[in-house]
Design a protein around this motif. Structure first.
Motif, short mmCIF file in Angstrom:
data_model
loop_
_atom_site.label_atom_id
_atom_site.label_comp_id
_atom_site.label_asym_id
_atom_site.label_seq_id
_atom_site.Cartn_x
_atom_site.Cartn_y
_atom_site.Cartn_z
N UNK A 265 -41.07 13.14 -43.96
CA UNK A 265 -40.05 12.28 -43.38
C UNK A 265 -39.21 12.96 -43.05
N UNK A 266 -38.27 13.47 -44.31
CA UNK A 266 -37.36 15.10 -44.37
C UNK A 266 -37.70 15.07 -42.87
N UNK A 267 -38.24 16.20 -43.23
CA UNK A 267 -38.42 16.66 -41.62
C UNK A 267 -38.60 16.19 -40.24
N UNK A 268 -39.58 15.30 -40.81
CA UNK A 268 -39.73 14.86 -39.25
C UNK A 268 -38.89 13.95 -38.50
N UNK A 269 -37.48 14.66 -39.77
CA UNK A 269 -36.23 13.31 -38.91
C UNK A 269 -35.50 14.97 -38.10
N UNK A 270 -36.23 15.96 -38.35
CA UNK A 270 -35.42 17.24 -37.83
C UNK A 270 -35.30 17.02 -36.16
N UNK A 271 -33.80 16.94 -35.56
CA UNK A 271 -33.79 17.18 -34.39
C UNK A 271 -34.99 18.11 -33.55
N UNK A 272 -34.49 19.76 -34.83
CA UNK A 272 -36.08 20.39 -33.21
C UNK A 272 -37.66 19.84 -33.52
N UNK A 273 -37.90 19.46 -34.62
CA UNK A 273 -38.85 18.71 -34.51
C UNK A 273 -39.20 17.63 -33.72
N UNK A 275 -37.42 17.15 -30.92
CA UNK A 275 -37.82 17.33 -29.57
C UNK A 275 -38.99 18.21 -29.10
N UNK A 276 -39.67 18.34 -30.30
CA UNK A 276 -40.54 19.58 -30.04
C UNK A 276 -42.47 18.32 -30.14
N UNK A 277 -42.19 17.40 -30.77
CA UNK A 277 -42.90 16.33 -30.38
C UNK A 277 -43.25 15.47 -29.21
N UNK A 278 -41.72 15.73 -28.39
CA UNK A 278 -41.85 14.81 -27.06
C UNK A 278 -42.24 15.75 -26.22
N UNK A 279 -42.85 16.70 -26.33
CA UNK A 279 -42.54 17.83 -25.23
C UNK A 279 -45.07 17.10 -24.43
N UNK A 280 -45.67 16.57 -26.13
CA UNK A 280 -46.72 16.13 -25.74
C UNK A 280 -46.72 14.66 -25.92
N UNK A 281 -45.73 13.89 -25.98
CA UNK A 281 -45.86 12.45 -25.51
C UNK A 281 -45.44 12.21 -24.01
#
Length: 335
Positions: A265-273, A275-281
């Motif tokens: 959960x800590x890594x999922x809250x990173x801003x970089x991740x 933004x990376x997830x939003x690419x595939x949404x």
């Protein structure tokens, strides 16, 4: 000319469906990763499987030659019965007769593996009633476990992640994304040390047939809820303090699973991740009712604006036409 138009149309098509193309590339990458894993596992493990098969055939042939009174068919039936019992966690070996699979501590360990979906598979219900209860217990218990883990992780995240990040951000003025990355790295290092390296060293000391790599392998397979079941602690013959050992392993699995979820959960809250997830949404479209409300408000605002304009333009003109008077005698009231 036609080629330039075609290339421009292709570029516009790609730009308009960018998230779809990213998603397709993600699916293809996942499939290729599956194929890559299958190729590696097959190339590494297949020679060992073939060697083990040849060794078993040799031992079986040698045993039948030394015991001519025993037919191969009877030996096959005996081995099948023994292997079926072994799949349920029951062994016919003399040195394994003291280890029970369904005493309280072993049942507690089994319940924890069921609720955490680890499922080692070394022990399974024997009776029809036990199998039916396992289904009902899992249907209720797995969502209950997810609710429990979510609540616990949410509370821990406040003290382990969000408050430390805000403290360093406000106290030292460091950028929040940088603090989040450093904090996630430190937290992951501590989790690996406390729940992988140190327990692996402990397991390698307590389990006679485990080395450090096999112990680390067990820790990773367990806390990632893969649960292959090829390594299960506390199953050795004449295990000292076996009941207490099983309870400790149960507590380790639950705490380790909570820590792993906190780290993820800590890594999922990173801003970089993010933004990376939003690419595939998929991009969120406005709901139809919201569009209708916006259009209605726009029409209402336009109507009010038009009325105000008409009122402003007609404000300089009188509402009733009054005849102009040339002299007082022209006033009918005076007359």
């Amino acid at each position: 000319m036609l080629q330039s138009l075609a290339s421009n149309s292709c570029v516009r098509l790609i730009q308009s469906h960018k998230s779809t193309w990213y998603f397709v590339s993600l699916v293809l990458g996942y499939v290729l990763y599956l194929v890559f894993g299958a190729v590696v596992f097959s190339s590494v493990e297949l020679p060992y499987e073939d060697l083990l098969r040849q060794e078993l055939r040799t031992i079986k042939t040698q045993f039948l030659q030394e015991n001519e009174c025993l037919s191969e068919d009877r030996l096959e039936r005996f081995l099948k019965k023994a292997l079926d019992a072994s799949n349920y966690g029951v062994s016919i070996l003399n040195n394994a007769s003291d280890n029970w699979n369904w005493d309280f501590t072993s049942a507690l360990f089994f319940a924890s593996t069921v609720l955490s979906t680890t499922g080692y598979g070394h022990t399974a219900p024997l009776s029809s009633g036990g199998k039916a209860f396992c289904i009902i217990y899992s249907v209720i218990g797995i969502p209950f476990t997810l609710l429990f883990l979510t609540a616990v992780v949410q509370r821990i995240m406040v003290f382990s992640t969000r408050r430390p990040i805000m403290y360093f951000y406000r106290r030292w003025g460091v950028s929040k994304p940088l603090v989040a990355i450093v904090h996630a790295t430190v937290l992951a290092t501590m989790a690996v040390s406390c729940f992988f390296l140190i327990p692996a060293a402990i397991f390698s000391a307590l389990e006679d047939n485990w080395n450090f790599l096999e112990s680390f392998y067990f820790c990773f397979i367990s806390l990632s809820t893969i649960g292959l079941g090829d390594y299960v602690p506390g199953e050795a013959t004449n295990q000292k303090f076996r009941e207490l050992y099983k309870v400790g392993i149960t507590a380790y699995l639950i705490l380790g699973l909570i820590v792993m979820l906190v780290v993820l959960e800590t890594f999922c809250e990173l801003q970089q991740l993010k933004q990376l997830r939003k690419i595939f949404y998929l991009k969120k479209d406005k709901p139809q009712d919201r569009l209708a409300i916006l259009e209605h408000d726009h029409l209402s605002f336009t109507t009010v604006s038009n009325r105000a304009t008409v009122y402003t333009e007609g404000k300089t003109q009188p509402f009733v036409s009054v005849p102009s008077l040339v002299s007082p005698n022209d006033d009918p009231m005076i007359q």
